[in-house]
Scaffold this active site. Structure first.
Site: not given
Length: 315
Positions: A234, A263, A281
């Protein structure tokens, strides 16, 4: 029998959305023009929430759903869910562990190799014609035989460590307590000491109030100008401002990042850094894994409303 009302907080692929719509009455908060008005209208009927790990479920949303019974997270991380409120109200929370472990571990190793051996920069070197004009690009860094530090030895961290051990890397790890690991894996509970003992520090830990910004300036300086950071956990595990400064000032050798604060909007300083590898991601982003994640999320919802035990409840 009426279908349970589910509040949906983000989009899903068609292969998940179609069966969700068939099994439940889905209410798309992510498509609402006015979220507050929408919540006020549908909130009292909501018995379940379908969300994603990075979206979670805030206290405000949970409070708007007085009949809420279960929150199903599409993803392994549940730090964005207000767990305290859920426990106080007896709301069950589920996630999708295990099905994404292998892909995330593969991706962590891929990022480690790509950053160390400058794969992206070298691809650009060839495409731009610099190879013919300027000759060979700058040398990369060795991976095999180096020291790997795993910050957070859960399912994913252990899978990463096993893969890196195959590269003849020495393995050290940090966790709440020592794990049952191969005898040559070293337990180092302090993150600063772990960074000092590592050439490459890979983050695979869950984020909580206790671990938020666990990778701070002290950890980054301990990793040092020849060290590399790889984050598939994370963004909140890292003090991003401290990371940017360490990279810009050469106090950290490089970073491979799959997660970012805010993000998909990045701090504008990050893309200008020459010593970073950036990914959108994507650690669990294979078709097979995403389908299995969606299936497990739906199976948890179905089990709850059929009165059966949850498959993967969050402790």
């Amino acid at each position: 029998m009426s279908r349970p009302d589910i509040l949906q907080l983000g989009p899903y692929p068609d292969w998940d959305q179609t069966p969700l719509d068939a099994a439940f009455t889905m209410h798309r908060l992510d498509l609402a023009e006015d979220a507050d008005t929408f919540l006020a209208e549908v909130g009292p009927r909501i018995r379940g929430i379908a969300t994603k790990g990075d979206v979670g479920a805030s206290r405000r949303i949970i409070a708007a759903c007085p009949a809420l019974e279960v929150i199903a997270v599409y993803g392994v991380g549940f730090d964005a869910v207000d767990i305290e409120t859920c426990r106080a109200r007896g709301i069950a929370v589920t996630n999708t562990p295990d099905v994404l472990t292998g892909d995330v571990a593969d991706f962590a190793v891929a990022m480690t190799l790509a950053l160390s051996r400058e794969l992206v920069a070298n691809d650009a070197w060839v495409r731009s014609g610099d190879w013919s004009r300027k000759g060979a690009p700058p040398l990369g860094r060795r991976v095999w035989g180096q020291r790997a530090g795993i910050l957070g030895l859960g399912r994913i961290g252990e899978a990463v460590a096993r893969r890196l051990a195959a590269f003849d890397m020495t393995i050290a790890y940090s966790a709440r307590s020592p794990k049952a690991t191969p005898s040559d894996w070293r337990y180092i509970p302090d993150p600063v000491a772990l960074a000092e003992a590592s050439d490459i520090l890979i983050l695979t830990l869950a984020v909580s109030g206790e671990t938020r910004h666990i990778v701070d300036e002290k950890v980054l300086d301990a990793l040092g100008p020849n060290g590399m950071l790889v984050n598939v956990a994370r963004a909140a595990a890292v003090d991003e401002d401290a990371l940017i400064r360490a990279l810009a000032e050469g106090r950290l050798g490089g970073a491979a990042l799959d997660v970012f604060e805010g993000e998909p909007d990045l701090d504008p300083r990050i893309p200008d850094l020459p010593n970073v590898l950036l990914q959108p991601h994507q650690a669990s982003a294979t078709m097979r894994t995403r389908k299995e994640m969606g299936q497990l999320m739906r199976d948890n919802l179905t089990a709850h409303f059929e009165g059966r035990p949850l498959l993967t409840p969050v402790p």
